[in-house]
Design a protein around this motif. Structure first.
Motif, PDB file in Angstrom:
ATOM      1  N   SER A 218      32.272  49.357  43.503  1.00 23.94           N
ATOM      2  CA  SER A 218      32.661  50.726  43.845  1.00 23.94           C
ATOM      3  C   SER A 218      31.794  51.276  44.975  1.00 23.94           C
ATOM      4  CB  SER A 218      32.569  51.626  42.612  1.00 23.94           C
ATOM      5  OG  SER A 218      31.216  51.822  42.209  1.00 23.94           O
ATOM      6  N   VAL A 219      30.524  50.840  45.042  1.00 18.16           N
ATOM      7  CA  VAL A 219      29.652  51.257  46.146  1.00 18.16           C
ATOM      8  C   VAL A 219      30.211  50.741  47.479  1.00 18.16           C
ATOM      9  CG1 VAL A 219      27.327  51.062  47.099  1.00 18.16           C
ATOM     10  CG2 VAL A 219      27.642  51.321  44.635  1.00 18.16           C
ATOM     11  N   MET A 220      30.880  49.582  47.421  1.00 18.08           N
ATOM     12  CA  MET A 220      31.497  49.015  48.622  1.00 18.08           C
ATOM     13  C   MET A 220      32.870  49.614  48.890  1.00 18.08           C
ATOM     14  SD  MET A 220      30.440  45.026  47.920  1.00 18.08           S
ATOM     15  CE  MET A 220      31.017  44.419  49.495  1.00 18.08           C
ATOM     16  N   GLY A 221      33.327  50.532  48.020  1.00 14.72           N
ATOM     17  CA  GLY A 221      34.628  51.168  48.209  1.00 14.72           C
ATOM     18  C   GLY A 221      35.771  50.408  47.589  1.00 14.72           C
ATOM     19  N   ILE A 222      35.460  49.429  46.751  1.00 18.10           N
ATOM     20  CA  ILE A 222      36.494  48.589  46.144  1.00 18.10           C
ATOM     21  C   ILE A 222      36.782  49.101  44.734  1.00 18.10           C
ATOM     22  CG2 ILE A 222      37.061  46.249  45.366  1.00 18.10           C
ATOM     23  CD1 ILE A 222      35.224  45.209  47.585  1.00 18.10           C
ATOM     24  N   GLY A 223      38.055  49.367  44.459  1.00 15.48           N
ATOM     25  CA  GLY A 223      38.460  49.869  43.153  1.00 15.48           C
ATOM     26  C   GLY A 223      38.830  48.740  42.202  1.00 15.48           C
TER      27      GLY A 223
ATOM     28  N   TYR B 109      25.191  25.699  51.271  1.00 20.96           N
ATOM     29  CA  TYR B 109      25.696  26.878  50.570  1.00 20.96           C
ATOM     30  C   TYR B 109      24.720  27.328  49.488  1.00 20.96           C
ATOM     31  CZ  TYR B 109      28.418  29.844  47.481  1.00 20.96           C
ATOM     32  OH  TYR B 109      28.840  30.881  46.696  1.00 20.96           O
ATOM     33  N   GLU B 110      24.469  28.622  49.432  1.00 23.72           N
ATOM     34  CA  GLU B 110      23.717  29.242  48.353  1.00 23.72           C
ATOM     35  C   GLU B 110      24.367  30.593  48.050  1.00 23.72           C
ATOM     36  OE1 GLU B 110      21.395  28.081  46.502  1.00 23.72           O
ATOM     37  OE2 GLU B 110      20.912  26.246  47.624  1.00 23.72           O
ATOM     38  N   PRO B 111      24.586  30.925  46.790  1.00 26.35           N
ATOM     39  CA  PRO B 111      25.145  32.246  46.461  1.00 26.35           C
ATOM     40  C   PRO B 111      24.161  33.343  46.848  1.00 26.35           C
ATOM     41  CG  PRO B 111      25.238  30.743  44.575  1.00 26.35           C
ATOM     42  CD  PRO B 111      24.362  30.100  45.590  1.00 26.35           C
ATOM     43  N   PRO B 112      24.629  34.551  47.102  1.00 26.08           N
ATOM     44  CA  PRO B 112      23.736  35.674  47.411  1.00 26.08           C
ATOM     45  C   PRO B 112      22.702  35.867  46.315  1.00 26.08           C
ATOM     46  CG  PRO B 112      26.026  36.275  47.842  1.00 26.08           C
ATOM     47  CD  PRO B 112      26.059  34.942  47.169  1.00 26.08           C
TER      48      PRO B 112
ATOM     49  N   ALA C 163      32.466  38.699  50.927  1.00 25.33           N
ATOM     50  CA  ALA C 163      31.741  39.973  50.835  1.00 25.33           C
ATOM     51  C   ALA C 163      31.608  40.439  49.399  1.00 25.33           C
ATOM     52  CB  ALA C 163      32.458  41.028  51.680  1.00 25.33           C
ATOM     53  N   MET C 164      32.639  40.219  48.585  1.00 18.31           N
ATOM     54  CA  MET C 164      32.587  40.667  47.202  1.00 18.31           C
ATOM     55  C   MET C 164      31.502  39.955  46.399  1.00 18.31           C
ATOM     56  SD  MET C 164      36.633  41.228  46.250  1.00 18.31           S
ATOM     57  CE  MET C 164      36.259  41.203  44.505  1.00 18.31           C
ATOM     58  N   ALA C 165      31.119  38.760  46.817  1.00 15.98           N
ATOM     59  CA  ALA C 165      30.064  38.025  46.115  1.00 15.98           C
ATOM     60  C   ALA C 165      28.740  38.767  46.165  1.00 15.98           C
ATOM     61  CB  ALA C 165      29.913  36.628  46.705  1.00 15.98           C
TER      62      ALA C 165
ATOM     63  N   LEU D 168      24.313  44.786  49.087  1.00 16.28           N
ATOM     64  CA  LEU D 168      25.586  45.477  49.257  1.00 16.28           C
ATOM     65  C   LEU D 168      25.823  45.866  50.712  1.00 16.28           C
ATOM     66  CD1 LEU D 168      25.503  47.755  46.073  1.00 16.28           C
ATOM     67  CD2 LEU D 168      26.905  45.727  46.448  1.00 16.28           C
ATOM     68  N   ARG D 169      24.771  46.287  51.386  1.00 19.52           N
ATOM     69  CA  ARG D 169      24.915  46.619  52.822  1.00 19.52           C
ATOM     70  C   ARG D 169      25.366  45.406  53.616  1.00 19.52           C
ATOM     71  NH1 ARG D 169      20.209  49.992  52.205  1.00 19.52           N
ATOM     72  NH2 ARG D 169      18.893  48.250  52.877  1.00 19.52           N
ATOM     73  N   HIS D 170      24.836  44.237  53.238  1.00 18.39           N
ATOM     74  CA  HIS D 170      25.237  43.025  53.959  1.00 18.39           C
ATOM     75  C   HIS D 170      26.727  42.747  53.730  1.00 18.39           C
ATOM     76  CE1 HIS D 170      24.458  39.163  55.948  1.00 18.39           C
ATOM     77  NE2 HIS D 170      25.329  38.645  55.078  1.00 18.39           N
ATOM     78  N   GLY D 171      27.196  42.907  52.495  1.00 22.23           N
ATOM     79  CA  GLY D 171      28.612  42.691  52.209  1.00 22.23           C
ATOM     80  C   GLY D 171      29.497  43.674  52.958  1.00 22.23           C
TER      81      GLY D 171
END
Length: 614
Positions: free
Chosen positions: A472-477, A406-409, A345-347, A421-424
């Protein structure tokens, strides 16, 4: 195969050298080194070598290059010693190239072929259960003493016992070493099928037993060591400057593998703390050659009077060198990062397309493979040959290995990655993560926060900070911490980090070094290259099978199979690469017309006659 000790994003390249093979006609049931085995001056990993026993020089050098002149180079950071083989301290630049030489040397226009240097010939057992090296009688240390088989045995045992942990992985297949003659050394192998091991032993750097018996090998120090290479340390200022002078008595100057190389009388490394300061020093003529890895600098800073007047020349030299994988790497030893869903998800928070457009001047291509820029990279879905390798491990592998390429986002590069970001966030919520007051919580209710470690002068702050903003938009500090190079190196050695930028070098002939990169045995060994901390029995098995590959085709299939598994483990958030050298140099320097496909040989350059260095 080239081995890389990766610390703070800069590859410290261990000597990687090369040889060629003839078909043995001995009975495999004979002893490991039957008299029917044939001693030859070189060997290829697969097939036959390009250069025969009577070759006079490599094709990518100028055999008539004039000798003399001076080459000044820039280095970043500092140094505190002259031993590049131990896991402590920071060794000076140039030691592996100029002071310490190896049994064999690799050519840069073949996938993996090695030719005699200190060793005149190599003799591989017909069943590949052992190898002997015949040393050149003229080979000398720079104190005049001969290089003997005892020095080879001492070097092997010392590197295993006290050297960098990677040596234990490289040479793990050796059962014993002996000296049947004063100029012959024999390595006997443990049971198994490691076809690469004879070539790897050809990369063994040779130390003076006489010198190091009385010195303290385990400690970095500034006592000038006894070497056996084309240059000697002439003078130095600790942490600031080191000067190499050509050794007038260098025993190997006329060897075919050295002809047209080591042309400068003096080579100097000047140290700088910041890349921007180093660039300005280069433009002022403080040093003469620069390879640029910063796209912004390459696009905007290589201008001014010396460029306009033709005093400094810039070039883009295409190559087929494996670029490996650079990425934002997770430390899987941390409980937070042991969840592959979080890593995946962080990717979605890294917007490469925007970074390439806004920060990199469109100079980069997204990396997706651990063997990028080679035929070893996995593409599409697994082939039947790859399935034969992967199917026995199917229950232990992510299902996507078999069903999805495999392909990166990817984004549109407009800086508005909301859909991404919504997908993550969707992946995280599906896995039981929640967001409370803007903070992402694990399924166990723990806040998702971590530290991203960078080193001073690396230039990654401008790339990591937009990544932090998206997280940070995903809530990750995220706390971005920049430390000096010495602290950075030490923290990596002791796995004291959460996330960092990892450049994982590869070669065209991967083998033993994959153990140090990926296996469970290396994960908890301080100083190993398994900085990610991967422990996976399926990967352990794939690595061992790769090492046992008997043909080039077999090696390719095993590399692609391993690549797929590593991709779907989400071990890193892939970054970017270029497939050309970006170089700049002052006009008194000249290089050969031919650039080797699989390397870059600065030591084949020379100073133009009747020219003056700035």
């Amino acid at each position: 195969m080239k081995h890389y000790l990766l610390t703070f994003g800069i590859a410290l390249i261990l000597p990687a050298l090369a040889l060629f093979n003839t078909k043995a006609t001995a009975d495999p049931s004979k002893s490991a080194l039957s008299k029917l085995a044939k001693a030859v001056p070189g060997v290829a990993m697969h097939g036959e070598p390009k250069y025969g026993p009577d070759f006079t020089h490599f094709d990518y050098v100028n055999p008539n290059a004039p000798k003399g002149g001076i080459l000044k180079l820039g280095a970043l950071g500092t140094f505190d010693g002259f031993n590049p083989f131990i896991p402590t301290g920071v060794p000076a630049a140039g030691l592996n190239s100029f002071i310490y030489q190896t049994l064999m040397i690799q050519s840069d226009d073949e996938a993996f072929s090695m030719y005699g240097l200190i060793a005149e010939k190599i003799e591989i057992a017909p069943d590949r259960s052992g190898v002997s090296f015949y040393l050149r009688p003229e080979a000398r240390f720079d104190d005049g003493s001969p290089i003997t088989a005892e020095d080879v045995v001492y070097s092997f045992n010392t590197l295993i016992a006290s050297g960098h942990p990677s040596y234990q992985h490289y040479y793990a297949g050796v059962a014993s070493v002996s000296t049947p003659q004063a100029q012959k050394v024999t390595f006997t192998f443990k049971p198994g099928d490691n076809r690469e091991l004879p070539l790897i032993l050809g990369q063994l750097p040779i130390l003076s037993k006489k010198y190091w018996t009385d010195a303290h090998f385990e400690e970095q120090g500034l006592n000038i060591p006894v070497g056996n290479g084309p240059y000697q340390i002439d003078s130095f200022e600790p942490g600031r400057r080191i000067v190499y002078k050509r050794n007038p008595n260098y025993w190997g100057k006329d060897l075919p593998v050295n002809r047209g190389r080591y042309n400068f009388d003096t080579i100097i490394y000047e140290y700088f703390l910041e890349p921007t300061i180093a660039l300005e020093a280069f433009k002022a003529g403080t040093f003469h050659y620069r390879s640029e890895n910063n796209s912004k600098m390459w696009a905007t800073q290589y201008t001014g009077k010396p460029f306009d007047a033709g005093k400094i020349r810039i070039e883009n030299l295409e190559h087929d060198i494996p670029v490996g994988m650079q990425g934002f790497a997770f430390n899987l030893r941390k409980p937070l990062f042991q969840d592959p869903v979080l890593r995946q998800a962080m990717a979605y928070a890294f917007d490469f397309e925007w970074s390439n457009k806004s920060l990199f001047y469109g100079q980069y291509t997204r990396t997706r493979s651990y063997f990028q820029n080679t035929e070893l990279a996995a593409t599409g879905l697994p082939s039947p040959a790859e399935r034969a390798i992967l199917d026995p491990l199917k229950d232990q592998l992510p299902p996507e290995v078999f069903t999805t390429a495999y392909e990166p986002p990817k984004t549109h590069g407009e800086g508005r990655s909301r859909q991404q970001l919504r997908h993550g966030i969707g992946l995280l919520k599906k896995a039981g993560y929640t967001i409370q007051d803007g903070q992402l919580l694990t399924p166990a209710g723990q806040p998702v926060t971590f530290e991203f470690m960078l080193y001073q002068g690396g230039g990654f702050e401008r790339i990591v900070l937009p990544f932090k903003k998206n997280l940070s938009v995903m809530g990750i500090g995220v706390t971005v911490r920049t430390v000096d190079v010495t602290q950075y190196t030490e923290r990596l050695r002791n796995f004291d980090f959460d996330m960092f930028v990892y450049s994982i070098g590869q070669s065209l002939s991967p083998g033993n070094e994959q153990r140090d990169l990926w296996t469970s045995a290396a994960a908890d060994k301080p100083g190993s290259r398994n900085l990610i901390g991967l422990k996976d029995p399926a990967v352990d098995r794939l690595v061992e099978e790769l090492i046992r590959a008997t043909t080039r085709e077999d090696l390719i299939n095993h590399c692609r199979a391993l690549d797929r598994v590593l991709q779907w483990q989400h071990l890193v958030i892939p970054n970017w690469h270029v497939s050309h050298h970006r170089i700049a140099y002052w006009e008194h320097l000249q290089h050969p017309k031919t650039t080797p496909k699989y390397g870059f040989d600065l030591w084949s350059w020379w100073q133009k006659p009747n020219s003056t260095a700035p």
